[in-house]
Design an enzyme around this catalytic site. Structure first.
Site, PDB file in Angstrom:
ATOM      1  N   PHE A 149       0.807  -1.220   0.000  1.00 16.13           N
ATOM      2  CA  PHE A 149       0.000   0.000   0.000  1.00 16.13           C
ATOM      3  C   PHE A 149       0.840   1.270   0.000  1.00 16.13           C
ATOM      4  CE2 PHE A 149       0.782  -0.112   4.583  1.00 16.13           C
ATOM      5  CZ  PHE A 149       0.935   1.239   4.864  1.00 16.13           C
ATOM      6  N   LYS A 173      -1.206  -7.105  -9.188  1.00 17.02           N
ATOM      7  CA  LYS A 173      -2.191  -7.181  -8.098  1.00 17.02           C
ATOM      8  C   LYS A 173      -1.809  -6.083  -7.117  1.00 17.02           C
ATOM      9  CE  LYS A 173      -3.100  -8.385  -4.343  1.00 17.02           C
ATOM     10  NZ  LYS A 173      -3.531  -7.348  -3.382  1.00 17.02           N
ATOM     11  N   GLU A 176      -4.936  -3.761  -1.876  1.00 17.20           N
ATOM     12  CA  GLU A 176      -6.390  -3.486  -1.847  1.00 17.20           C
ATOM     13  C   GLU A 176      -6.698  -2.185  -1.087  1.00 17.20           C
ATOM     14  OE1 GLU A 176      -4.606  -5.904  -0.530  1.00 17.20           O
ATOM     15  OE2 GLU A 176      -5.742  -7.109   0.913  1.00 17.20           O
ATOM     16  N   SER A 226       5.269  -7.005   3.420  1.00 17.50           N
ATOM     17  CA  SER A 226       5.831  -7.328   4.731  1.00 17.50           C
ATOM     18  C   SER A 226       6.620  -8.641   4.664  1.00 17.50           C
ATOM     19  CB  SER A 226       4.698  -7.437   5.749  1.00 17.50           C
ATOM     20  OG  SER A 226       3.775  -8.404   5.302  1.00 17.50           O
ATOM     21  N   CYS A 281       9.464   1.877   3.407  1.00 23.60           N
ATOM     22  CA  CYS A 281      10.362   0.785   3.782  1.00 23.60           C
ATOM     23  C   CYS A 281      11.783   1.312   3.996  1.00 23.60           C
ATOM     24  CB  CYS A 281      10.369  -0.291   2.716  1.00 23.60           C
ATOM     25  SG  CYS A 281      11.012   0.334   1.177  1.00 23.60           S
ATOM     26  N   GLU A 381       9.110  -3.924  13.091  1.00 26.42           N
ATOM     27  CA  GLU A 381       8.855  -2.839  12.134  1.00 26.42           C
ATOM     28  C   GLU A 381       7.549  -2.162  12.554  1.00 26.42           C
ATOM     29  OE1 GLU A 381       7.802  -3.944   8.061  1.00 26.42           O
ATOM     30  OE2 GLU A 381       8.761  -2.104   7.373  1.00 26.42           O
TER      31      GLU A 381
END
Ligand code: NAD
Length: 495
Positions: A149, A173, A176, A226, A281, A381
């Site tokens: 995301f 993909k 979402e 992740s 990240c 994290e």
């Protein structure tokens, strides 16, 4: 409520799966639309469209493919504000930051425009008498991209410009949580002249991901997300013989030596810790301060934090909300943990007064000092605007701490000592290193990726490694003599 559908074979494909998920406007704190979650028929349709488009696209000349990628770059460059608005409305990051991520993605498109050069092979004349050897690179087929995301435009652009330029066809993909950027990008590709079926967007959840992983028609998977999911993707995709690059999570440290310019350090810690609300990240989440740095540095950081405005990214703010309420609450829970574990919360983002709607998913910049390395706040994290300070006695202790971490995505050293910086770049076990640069994201012609739990697979994103990932090498040994002149020889030729 509007539904974000799929993009298959050059047009919107309306989902009939009956399954959807919410998409929020994080600054308003409302569900603004829903995203379709694909079923098997839709997964198969996306892969079939890409499969059918593959051969004609792979056979299209490099010159033509290059022209289309170039046209896409021109359209993207002239209309990136539209895309930035979409990103801000679903992710929450401020508009300038959304534009920044598009610009970094666009650099990879610009790199991919050079595909004729990047696809060149080698040629060796007379490797053996009258025998030439040369190499070519060919596309893989249908490639799957599964994205997170936090960069709904840039992360997909780490992969698809090179994949497409090299002659592959794509099923992406998206996350979402912010799916609309990919649909906008798909329409732009069509405008740029990309044939239908070369770029497909499959919206969905685990079912779609597993559909891509299980399909024998998908040649490779490029995943970013992740660490637990990256590991799952890497294992499942490699078991079925696919090429896979799975980039995972991170916990990035910034080592500050006593001789560093502390104003530069404070600016950098703020930018790298709180930019995009820490949902990067490559965000810095731990400042490792070699004593006596911390006591001098903390007032400089807090002075700057006082000036930061958290609010709706469409207004004049520095930092937006977190992506969902659930994520906001999870990040905020680490502040409680820090307090229980004996750390000192210097600035508590839960008290923020946002320039935005009351229901937005707000958490202000947070600074925590003396974080014990045994605390979850240090070990996990957090992926939010929480900056921890860990105090160490020496350079050696700092490096040992960083090297003992599970992740190895990015790190930075701040110092004016060239010898120390050189030693750091050599000794540190992390894939991307900054020297007085807090977010060392490599430019497009180098490759992006970390070490350890931050990357599964041996090929990083973009740059030459990206070209290699999306192409198969072929070595050809050729002789044009009349074979009858050679006579029979069962051994390898030796001269
Ligand atoms: P995520 O792992 O939750 O989701 C990533 C993708 O995996 C999404 O498309 C999601 O739909 C899919 N997914 C989620 N659960 C799944 C499951 N059980 N099975 C199969 N697929 C699943 O990650 P996120 O929250 O979207 O993104 C944040 C994470 O991504 C952070 O850990 C961050 O460090 C990481 N990230 C890493 C890099 C990098 O370059 N290393 C870059 C950006 C983000």
């Amino acid at each position: 409520m509007s539904i974000v559908n799929h993009w298959i074979d050059g047009k919107i494909y309306e989902s009939k799966s009956g399954r959807t998920a919410p998409v929020y406007d994080p600054a308003l704190g409302i569900e603004s639309k829903r995203v379709a979650l694909a079923n098997k028929t839709e997964i198969d349709a996306a892969i079939a469209a890409a499969k059918n488009a593959f051969r004609p696209w792979a056979d299209t000349s490099l010159a033509k493919r290059q022209q289309i990628v170039f046209a896409f770059r021109e359209l993207l460059n002239s209309r990136k504000n539209e895309l930035a608005e979409i990103i801000t409305s679903e992710h929450g990051k401020v508009l300038s930051d959304a534009l920044g991520e598009i610009t970094r993605g666009q650099e990879v498109v610009e790199f991919a425009v050079g595909i004729p050069h990047l696809m060149k092979g080698f040629y060796t004349e007379n490797a053996s008498s009258g025998v030439d050897v040369y190499s070519t690179r060919q596309p893989l087929g249908v490639v799957g991209i599964i994205s997170p995301f936090n960069f709904p435009a840039m992360v997909p652009m780490w992969f698809f410009p090179i994949a497409i330029a090299a002659g592959n066809t794509v099923v992406i993909k998206p996350s979402e949580k912010d799916p609309s950027a990919s649909i906008w990008i798909a329409k732009l590709w069509k405008e740029a002249g990309l044939p239908d079926g070369v770029f497909n967007v499959l919206n969905g959840d685990k079912e779609s991901v597993d559909g891509l992983l299980d399909s024998p028609d998908v040649s490779s998977i490029s995943f970013v997300g992740s660490t637990p999911i990256a590991k799952y993707i890497y294992e499942k995709a490699s078991q079925s013989g696919k090429r896979v690059q799975a980039l995972g999570g991170a916990k990035n440290h910034m080592l500050v030596l006593p001789d560093a310019d502390l104003d530069l350090v404070a600016d950098s810690a703020i930018n790298a810790g709180f930019g995009s609300a820490g949902e990067r990240c490559m965000a810095i989440s731990v400042v490792v301060a070699v004593e006596p740095v911390a006591d001098k540095l903390i007032p400089k950081i807090t002075e700057r934090m006082d000036k930061l405005v958290t609010g709706d990214g469409r207004r004049s703010c520095d930092m937006g909300p977190l992506v969902t309420k659930e994520h906001r609450d999870k990040v905020a829970s680490y502040i409680d943990i820090a307090q229980k574990d004996g750390a000192k919360v210097v600035v508590d983002g839960r008290n923020v007064k946002p320039n935005g709607e009351a229901n937005g998913f707000w958490l202000g910049p947070t600074l925590i000092d003396n974080v014990p390395t045994t605390s979850k706040v240090y070990q996990e994290e957090i992926f939010g605007p929480v900056l921890s300070i860990v105090r160490v006695k020496s350079y050696e202790e700092g490096v040992k701490l960083i090297n003992s971490g599970a992740f190895g995505n990015g790190t930075a050293i701040f110092t004016n000592d060239g010898g120390a910086a050189r030693r750091f770049q050599y000794e540190i076990e992390v894939g991307m290193v900054g020297i007085n640069v807090p977010i060392p994201v490599p430019v497009a012609y180098y490759s992006f990726g970390g070490w350890k739990q931050s990357l599964f697979g041996d090929t990083k994103a973009h740059g030459v490694e990206g070209v290699h990932f999306f192409t198969k090498g072929k070595a050809i040994t050729s002789r044009w003599l009349d074979p009858s002149h050679g006579g029979i020889n069962l051994g390898f030729p030796q001269n």
